[in-house]
Design an enzyme around this catalytic site. Structure first.
Site, mmCIF file in Angstrom:
data_model
loop_
_atom_site.group_PDB
_atom_site.id
_atom_site.type_symbol
_atom_site.label_atom_id
_atom_site.label_comp_id
_atom_site.label_asym_id
_atom_site.label_seq_id
_atom_site.Cartn_x
_atom_site.Cartn_y
_atom_site.Cartn_z
ATOM 1 N N ASP A 6 71.049 18.793 -37.007
ATOM 2 C CA ASP A 6 70.973 19.429 -38.329
ATOM 3 C C ASP A 6 69.940 20.479 -38.259
ATOM 4 O O ASP A 6 68.696 20.014 -38.663
ATOM 5 C CB ASP A 6 70.798 18.402 -39.559
ATOM 6 N N SER A 7 70.165 21.685 -38.125
ATOM 7 C CA SER A 7 69.081 22.975 -38.187
ATOM 8 C C SER A 7 69.221 23.477 -39.293
ATOM 9 O O SER A 7 70.097 24.310 -39.810
ATOM 10 C CB SER A 7 69.539 23.490 -37.124
ATOM 11 N N GLY A 8 68.242 23.206 -40.243
ATOM 12 C CA GLY A 8 67.823 23.764 -41.579
ATOM 13 C C GLY A 8 67.176 25.088 -41.491
ATOM 14 O O GLY A 8 66.614 25.494 -40.614
ATOM 15 N N ASN A 9 66.811 25.313 -42.807
ATOM 16 C CA ASN A 9 65.830 26.669 -42.952
ATOM 17 C C ASN A 9 64.425 26.260 -42.411
ATOM 18 O O ASN A 9 63.695 27.241 -42.057
ATOM 19 C CB ASN A 9 65.697 26.994 -44.241
ATOM 20 N N THR A 10 63.922 25.137 -42.520
ATOM 21 C CA THR A 10 62.567 24.677 -42.245
ATOM 22 C C THR A 10 62.404 23.787 -40.838
ATOM 23 O O THR A 10 61.661 23.879 -40.400
ATOM 24 C CB THR A 10 61.905 24.025 -43.612
ATOM 25 N N ARG A 11 63.373 22.786 -41.063
ATOM 26 C CA ARG A 11 63.368 21.713 -40.148
ATOM 27 C C ARG A 11 64.447 21.551 -39.020
ATOM 28 O O ARG A 11 65.556 21.799 -39.624
ATOM 29 C CB ARG A 11 62.766 20.419 -40.720
ATOM 30 N N TYR A 98 86.025 25.937 -52.342
ATOM 31 C CA TYR A 98 85.284 26.844 -52.091
ATOM 32 C C TYR A 98 86.430 27.974 -52.131
ATOM 33 O O TYR A 98 87.404 28.002 -51.677
ATOM 34 C CB TYR A 98 84.432 26.967 -51.021
ATOM 35 N N GLY A 105 78.365 26.468 -46.668
ATOM 36 C CA GLY A 105 77.430 26.230 -45.475
ATOM 37 C C GLY A 105 77.791 24.939 -44.806
ATOM 38 O O GLY A 105 78.282 23.842 -45.342
ATOM 39 N N ASP A 107 75.909 22.554 -43.556
ATOM 40 C CA ASP A 107 75.135 21.398 -44.035
ATOM 41 C C ASP A 107 75.593 20.772 -45.148
ATOM 42 O O ASP A 107 75.814 19.590 -45.572
ATOM 43 C CB ASP A 107 73.592 21.954 -44.074
#
Length: 249
Positions: A6-11, A98, A105, A107
């Site tokens: 899980d590649s998010g904006n911070t971690r 949607y 997204g 995520d």
């Protein structure tokens, strides 16, 4: 063995899974994405395994193409290509409401699937990270839409960055804050909880659960007066559900 990312904006959060067993998991800052292969190799070694033992890689990536390339370069078996998840019109029992399914997204999509498999009823799915997302699932498993707002840290940092006299320092929650740090922290708490409570009021079920996840979940948990299911790594659980469905087809 399967690798979930899980590649998010911070971690970058990851887990090594075999069957239903979670063998190892960890976190790496996004700015250290170039070290991901070495980082994972070290954890595999602790299990008496190597990167070559990874047979599948499933990824939710919202951190951009550079991070995606680092994921492709991890160095698993040459025949193993990462599966980068994209939101579908319907998957794993959830229908995507949607306006354009693929613009949701990955995520948020994975978190919705995990929440549905966890509660199988109308609920809010709240993920508290760099951004806070508040998404609604109907009792029939339909994603009805949701909100995106700045996360706890981003709210406070934006004040520090755009005002001369408000600087970020660690505050504590207070109903009536009497210093600037507490005022900023408490304001972020109240804004986040207020948005969650307003969305919750729109649900048809009075006792519908709220599935709460993300790094800031613990900050909000004590301030929300509604049925909560706090789940670590909700997105990774969703990736595992997707992988299992695909493998069964």
């Amino acid at each position: 063995m399967m690798l979930l990312i899980d590649s998010g904006n911070t971690r970058i959060k990851w887990a090594l899974v075999k069957g239903m067993d979670w063998l190892s998991s960890g976190i790496l800052p996004v700015e250290q994405a170039g070290e991901l292969s070495k980082h994972l190799a070290g954890h595999c070694a602790l299990l008496g395994m190597g990167l070559h033992d990874i047979e599948q890689v499933w990824v939710s990536n919202v951190a951009g193409e550079e991070v995606a390339q680092h994921i492709r370069d991890i160095g698993v078996n040459g025949n193993v290509k990462p599966h980068f998840v994209v939101a579908q019109q319907e998957q794993c029992g959830v229908r995507n409401g949607y306006s354009r399914a693929d613009q949701l997204g990955s995520d948020r999509w994975a978190a919705l699937l995990a929440a549905w498999h966890l509660v199988s009823e109308e609920c809010l799915v709240v993920c508290c990270g760099t951004a806070t997302t508040i998404d609604t699932l109907s009792g029939q498993g339909e994603f009805m839409g949701g909100l995106i707002l700045p996360g706890m840290e981003l709210m406070q940092n934006s004040l520090s960055a755009t005002t001369a006299r408000l600087k970020t320092s660690r505050g504590e929650y207070a109903e009536f804050p009497k210093n600037t740090a507490d005022a900023m922290f408490s304001g972020a708490i109240q804004a986040s909880c207020g948005a969650i409570q307003r969305q919750y009021a729109l649900l048809d079920q009075e006792n519908a659960p709220v599935v709460l996840s993300g790094g800031a979940a613990k900050m909000l948990e004590d301030h929300l007066d509604m049925p909560l299911r706090v789940v670590d790594n909700l997105v990774l659980h969703g990736l595992l559900i997707i992988a299992q469905e695909v493998c069964e087809q």
